[in-house]
Write a protein that holds these residues in place. Sequence first.
Motif, PDB file in Angstrom:
ATOM      1  N   HIS A  67       0.832  -1.206   0.000  1.00 31.79           N
ATOM      2  CA  HIS A  67       0.000   0.000   0.000  1.00 31.79           C
ATOM      3  C   HIS A  67       0.867   1.258   0.000  1.00 31.79           C
ATOM      4  N   MET A  68       1.864   1.308   0.852  1.00 35.16           N
ATOM      5  CA  MET A  68       2.730   2.493   0.944  1.00 35.16           C
ATOM      6  C   MET A  68       3.527   2.696  -0.349  1.00 35.16           C
ATOM      7  N   ILE A  69       3.950   1.632  -0.988  1.00 34.97           N
ATOM      8  CA  ILE A  69       4.653   1.749  -2.269  1.00 34.97           C
ATOM      9  C   ILE A  69       3.728   2.332  -3.328  1.00 34.97           C
ATOM     10  N   ARG A  70       2.484   1.879  -3.343  1.00 34.65           N
ATOM     11  CA  ARG A  70       1.513   2.423  -4.301  1.00 34.65           C
ATOM     12  C   ARG A  70       1.235   3.898  -4.041  1.00 34.65           C
ATOM     13  N   VAL A  71       1.088   4.275  -2.781  1.00 37.07           N
ATOM     14  CA  VAL A  71       0.872   5.686  -2.429  1.00 37.07           C
ATOM     15  C   VAL A  71       2.071   6.519  -2.860  1.00 37.07           C
TER      16      VAL A  71
ATOM     17  N   ALA B 199      -2.372  11.486  -3.683  1.00 34.53           N
ATOM     18  CA  ALA B 199      -1.802  10.137  -3.561  1.00 34.53           C
ATOM     19  C   ALA B 199      -2.485   9.331  -2.460  1.00 34.53           C
ATOM     20  N   ARG B 200      -2.947   9.994  -1.440  1.00 31.55           N
ATOM     21  CA  ARG B 200      -3.527   9.290  -0.298  1.00 31.55           C
ATOM     22  C   ARG B 200      -4.981   8.905  -0.496  1.00 31.55           C
ATOM     23  N   VAL B 201      -5.612   9.387  -1.559  1.00 34.29           N
ATOM     24  CA  VAL B 201      -7.002   9.026  -1.845  1.00 34.29           C
ATOM     25  C   VAL B 201      -7.034   7.611  -2.417  1.00 34.29           C
ATOM     26  N   ASP B 202      -7.800   6.774  -1.810  1.00 32.48           N
ATOM     27  CA  ASP B 202      -7.893   5.374  -2.274  1.00 32.48           C
ATOM     28  C   ASP B 202      -9.082   5.159  -3.138  1.00 32.48           C
TER      29      ASP B 202
END
Length: 53
Positions: free
Chosen positions: A9-13, A50-53
């Motif tokens: 998840h953090m890599i994707r963000v 970036a933090r919006v999922d």
Amino acid sequence: MYVFSNLVHMIRVWHRYQTSLRELSRLGDRELADIGILRADIQRVAWEAARVD
């Protein structure tokens, strides 16, 4: 398993942040003004996007 999924998840963000940052940084001041962003706000806007999922 939780650690791995959190890491993914953090890599994707981070990737979304870098992409947004790069795209916004390429815009000129006039283009940024047209969309209501100051050059000084690029990092904040990119991080919020970036933090919006």
